[in-house]
Write a protein that holds these residues in place. Structure first.
Motif, PDB file in Angstrom:
ATOM      1  N   HIS A 166       0.631  -1.202   0.143  1.00 20.83           N
ATOM      2  CA  HIS A 166      -0.518  -0.099   0.157  1.00 20.83           C
ATOM      3  C   HIS A 166       1.160   1.272   0.294  1.00 20.83           C
ATOM      4  N   ILE A 167       1.973   1.046   0.871  1.00 21.36           N
ATOM      5  CA  ILE A 167       2.850   2.756   0.644  1.00 21.36           C
ATOM      6  C   ILE A 167       3.631   2.594   0.301  1.00 21.36           C
ATOM      7  N   ASN A 168       3.530   1.855  -0.857  1.00 24.06           N
ATOM      8  CA  ASN A 168       4.950   1.823  -2.238  1.00 24.06           C
ATOM      9  C   ASN A 168       4.517   2.967  -3.553  1.00 24.06           C
ATOM     10  N   PRO A 169       3.070   1.843  -3.671  1.00 25.05           N
ATOM     11  CA  PRO A 169       2.213   2.391  -4.918  1.00 25.05           C
ATOM     12  C   PRO A 169       2.602   4.375  -4.226  1.00 25.05           C
ATOM     13  N   ALA A 170       1.790   5.044  -3.249  1.00 25.15           N
ATOM     14  CA  ALA A 170       1.422   6.237  -3.185  1.00 25.15           C
ATOM     15  C   ALA A 170       3.035   7.390  -3.060  1.00 25.15           C
ATOM     16  N   LEU A 171       3.613   6.429  -2.297  1.00 18.81           N
ATOM     17  CA  LEU A 171       4.808   7.189  -2.754  1.00 18.81           C
ATOM     18  C   LEU A 171       5.277   7.527  -4.115  1.00 18.81           C
TER      19      LEU A 171
ATOM     20  N   TYR B   9       0.857  15.453   1.629  1.00 21.48           N
ATOM     21  CA  TYR B   9       0.977  14.459   3.142  1.00 21.48           C
ATOM     22  C   TYR B   9       0.830  13.053   2.941  1.00 21.48           C
ATOM     23  N   PHE B  10       0.884  12.596   3.584  1.00 22.89           N
ATOM     24  CA  PHE B  10       0.920  11.435   4.135  1.00 22.89           C
ATOM     25  C   PHE B  10      -0.802  11.698   5.518  1.00 22.89           C
ATOM     26  N   ILE B  11      -1.525  10.413   4.995  1.00 22.88           N
ATOM     27  CA  ILE B  11      -2.382  10.181   6.527  1.00 22.88           C
ATOM     28  C   ILE B  11      -2.169   8.471   6.210  1.00 22.88           C
ATOM     29  N   GLY B  12      -1.886   8.284   7.289  1.00 26.60           N
ATOM     30  CA  GLY B  12      -1.251   6.644   7.871  1.00 26.60           C
ATOM     31  C   GLY B  12      -1.755   5.925   9.194  1.00 26.60           C
ATOM     32  N   ALA B  13      -1.673   5.114   9.187  1.00 31.24           N
ATOM     33  CA  ALA B  13      -2.561   3.354   9.911  1.00 31.24           C
ATOM     34  C   ALA B  13      -1.739   3.310  11.355  1.00 31.24           C
ATOM     35  N   ASP B  14      -0.700   4.623  11.543  1.00 31.33           N
ATOM     36  CA  ASP B  14       0.319   4.643  12.950  1.00 31.33           C
ATOM     37  C   ASP B  14       1.098   3.062  13.332  1.00 31.33           C
ATOM     38  N   ARG B  15       1.353   2.232  11.909  1.00 34.65           N
ATOM     39  CA  ARG B  15       1.828   1.276  11.399  1.00 34.65           C
ATOM     40  C   ARG B  15       3.776   1.544  10.995  1.00 34.65           C
ATOM     41  N   GLU B  16       4.730   0.603  11.678  1.00 30.20           N
ATOM     42  CA  GLU B  16       5.466   0.653  11.917  1.00 30.20           C
ATOM     43  C   GLU B  16       6.474   1.063  10.705  1.00 30.20           C
ATOM     44  N   LEU B  17       6.012   0.089   9.752  1.00 32.44           N
ATOM     45  CA  LEU B  17       7.059   0.578   7.815  1.00 32.44           C
ATOM     46  C   LEU B  17       6.360   1.709   7.074  1.00 32.44           C
ATOM     47  N   GLU B  18       5.067   2.366   7.873  1.00 28.95           N
ATOM     48  CA  GLU B  18       4.950   4.341   6.898  1.00 28.95           C
ATOM     49  C   GLU B  18       5.617   5.106   7.966  1.00 28.95           C
ATOM     50  N   LYS B  19       5.466   4.742   9.085  1.00 26.46           N
ATOM     51  CA  LYS B  19       6.427   5.451   9.763  1.00 26.46           C
ATOM     52  C   LYS B  19       8.063   5.833   9.403  1.00 26.46           C
ATOM     53  N   ARG B  20       8.688   4.640   9.222  1.00 31.64           N
ATOM     54  CA  ARG B  20       9.639   4.601   8.975  1.00 31.64           C
ATOM     55  C   ARG B  20       9.836   4.652   7.980  1.00 31.64           C
ATOM     56  N   LEU B  21       9.549   4.404   6.009  1.00 25.31           N
ATOM     57  CA  LEU B  21       8.872   4.699   4.813  1.00 25.31           C
ATOM     58  C   LEU B  21       8.782   5.723   4.309  1.00 25.31           C
ATOM     59  N   VAL B  22       7.476   6.326   4.778  1.00 23.54           N
ATOM     60  CA  VAL B  22       7.283   8.104   4.603  1.00 23.54           C
ATOM     61  C   VAL B  22       8.528   8.808   4.706  1.00 23.54           C
ATOM     62  N   PRO B  23       8.775   8.694   6.454  1.00 22.19           N
ATOM     63  CA  PRO B  23       9.590   9.767   6.470  1.00 22.19           C
ATOM     64  C   PRO B  23      10.672   9.861   5.940  1.00 22.19           C
ATOM     65  N   ALA B  24      11.136   8.299   5.843  1.00 22.81           N
ATOM     66  CA  ALA B  24      12.678   8.723   5.015  1.00 22.81           C
ATOM     67  C   ALA B  24      12.461   8.918   3.398  1.00 22.81           C
TER      68      ALA B  24
ATOM     69  N   PHE C  79      -9.906   3.103 -14.594  1.00 23.82           N
ATOM     70  CA  PHE C  79      -8.921   3.379 -15.452  1.00 23.82           C
ATOM     71  C   PHE C  79      -7.875   2.381 -15.078  1.00 23.82           C
ATOM     72  N   CYS C  80      -7.215   1.477 -16.183  1.00 25.59           N
ATOM     73  CA  CYS C  80      -6.191   0.885 -15.994  1.00 25.59           C
ATOM     74  C   CYS C  80      -4.732   1.337 -16.215  1.00 25.59           C
ATOM     75  N   THR C  81      -4.320   1.637 -15.305  1.00 24.16           N
ATOM     76  CA  THR C  81      -3.069   2.285 -15.468  1.00 24.16           C
ATOM     77  C   THR C  81      -1.833   1.835 -15.049  1.00 24.16           C
ATOM     78  N   GLY C  82      -1.753  -0.033 -14.400  1.00 24.40           N
ATOM     79  CA  GLY C  82      -0.792  -0.794 -14.156  1.00 24.40           C
ATOM     80  C   GLY C  82      -0.858   0.086 -12.507  1.00 24.40           C
ATOM     81  N   MET C  83       0.510  -0.901 -12.417  1.00 24.05           N
ATOM     82  CA  MET C  83       0.494  -0.791 -10.677  1.00 24.05           C
ATOM     83  C   MET C  83       2.466   0.331 -10.691  1.00 24.05           C
ATOM     84  N   PRO C  84       2.046   1.536  -9.382  1.00 25.68           N
ATOM     85  CA  PRO C  84       2.744   2.397  -9.081  1.00 25.68           C
ATOM     86  C   PRO C  84       3.867   1.404  -9.024  1.00 25.68           C
ATOM     87  N   ILE C  85       5.089   1.799  -9.095  1.00 23.50           N
ATOM     88  CA  ILE C  85       6.159   0.910  -8.680  1.00 23.50           C
ATOM     89  C   ILE C  85       7.071   1.980  -8.055  1.00 23.50           C
ATOM     90  N   ARG C  86       8.140   1.784  -7.320  1.00 24.30           N
ATOM     91  CA  ARG C  86       9.077   2.482  -7.063  1.00 24.30           C
ATOM     92  C   ARG C  86       9.844   2.981  -7.711  1.00 24.30           C
TER      93      ARG C  86
END
Length: 374
Positions: A13-18, A34-49, A163-170
């Motif tokens: 979920h996080i990487n496509p948004a990034l 801005y990002f809104i997350g669910a207070d999980r460790e992964l988004e707290k690490r990836l998004v600010p980074a 709309f079929c766009t494919g998957m946003p990737i890193r």
């Protein structure tokens, strides 16, 4: 432009948004994102980074059982949802976004629902072939829905919005990777490379099969092997030690907690062995990699199983159901595929046919056109 990205829970979920956020920043450097997350460790690490401000709201999912613990858990989720909706109204009023973009996870429901009620244009990307519960609940109200696979449009009651766009990737997957990446994968001869992983958190069930596979490959030296154990790395290394395997940083048994340079490693792989999450499959398609999939049967609505079915029809992957997967079968299937160069080439060509280009740019262009910001 001001954009609010909503995601949480998993890297899928996080990487496509990034990725979409990076495209906005690339085209409009002065934008506020801005990002809104669910207070999980992964988004707290990836998004600010990645350089974005993150707002967290406590949120849990839904359990489908009827045991007292399940009912209590769902009551808690309902309470979190009400609180998150109130917080969302206050936060969205403060941030004044031009649009809200969500990529899944339960936190998307209260935030995007409130954004829609406030008249804020709201969009979503669904990575899986079958839409998750949050997207299904909001689909009639969303401005537009972006999907990874053309064949998944029929799963929506309002296909005119889809709309079929494919998957946003890193972004790094879009770069042309050269032979300098060889050092990262520690390849020193002509043996094929197998890369295996079971998600960012790891899978106890699947990691339990890996020690026997790793030990047999060390004995037979069929292929170089990089395996990411995720959160299960200690248990995996302990089991390997019991089998007499002590060196876990060599080409035939390179065991890591995470693969930090996934693009560099994947581009060298002859075969990838993994689950069937939407983000993972998109990265395989972007690198044209044949894959042996063991979809997780524990994901809501059998999303991974449906993803795997869709790709298997194209010939891009081979699938084994988890219930049928043993270390013996997995090892034998890996050896069989590596021995069939024509089969691997056919799978590679099928992956290329699935690649849909820069999904993040397509998504942003559609949003900008609708908002008349381009």
């Amino acid at each position: 432009m001001t954009a609010v990205m909503v995601c949480g829970g998993t890297a899928g979920h996080i990487n496509p948004a990034l990725s979409v956020a990076a495209k906005i920043r690339e085209k409009f450097p002065e934008s506020k994102i801005y990002f809104i997350g669910a207070d999980r460790e992964l988004e707290k690490r990836l998004v600010p980074a990645a350089g974005y401000e993150l707002f967290n709201m406590k949120m849990t999912g839904v359990r489908r059982g009827f045991k007292p613990a399940d009912i209590l858990y769902n009551v808690k989720t309902v309470l979190y949802t009400f609180v998150a909706e109130r917080k969302s109204k206050k936060l969205l009023t403060q941030l004044k976004p031009d649009f809200v973009f969500g990529t899944g996870g339960y936190i998307c429901y209260p935030v995007m629902k409130k954004a829609l009620k406030m008249g804020i244009p709201t969009y979503a990307h669904e990575s899986n072939a079958v839409p998750g519960m949050v997207i299904r609940l909001l689909s009639r109200s969303l401005n537009k829905i972006f999907v990874t696979y053309e064949g998944s449009k029929s799963n929506y009651s309002n296909p005119e919005k889809v709309f079929c766009t494919g998957m946003p990737i890193r972004a790094e997957f879009a770069e042309i990777l050269d032979e300098s990446h060889m050092d990262r994968a520690k390849i020193s001869d002509e043996k094929p490379l197998v890369v295996s992983f079971w998600g960012s958190l790891g899978s106890s069930k699947m990691n339990d099969l890996m020690p026997e596979i790793i030990k047999r490959n060390l004995e037979e030296k069929c292929f170089h092997h990089i395996h990411s154990a995720g959160g299960n790395i200690k248990e995996l290394i302990d089991k390997l030690s019991e089998l007499g395997v002590e060196d876990t940083s060599q080409p035939y048994a390179d065991i890591r907690e995470y693969i930090s340079d996934m693009p560099g490693v994947l581009t060298q792989a002859s075969l990838v062995v993994c689950r069937a999450g939407g983000s993972t499959l998109a990265e395989l398609t972007a690198t044209f990699k044949p894959a042996l999939l063991v979809p997780s049967p524990y994901v809501v609505d059998n999303q991974q199983i449906e993803n795997a079915k869709l790709l298997e029809k194209t010939g891009a992957v081979v699938t084994i159901a988890e219930r049928d997967c043993t270390s013996e079968r997995l090892f034998s299937e890996i050896k069989f595929l590596l021995s069939d160069a024509d089969k691997l080439k056919t799978m590679e060509i099928a992956q290329k046919s699935m690649y849909n280009g820069d999904a993040s740019e397509k998504i942003l262009d559609i949003i900008l056109q609708e908002l008349k910001l381009c």
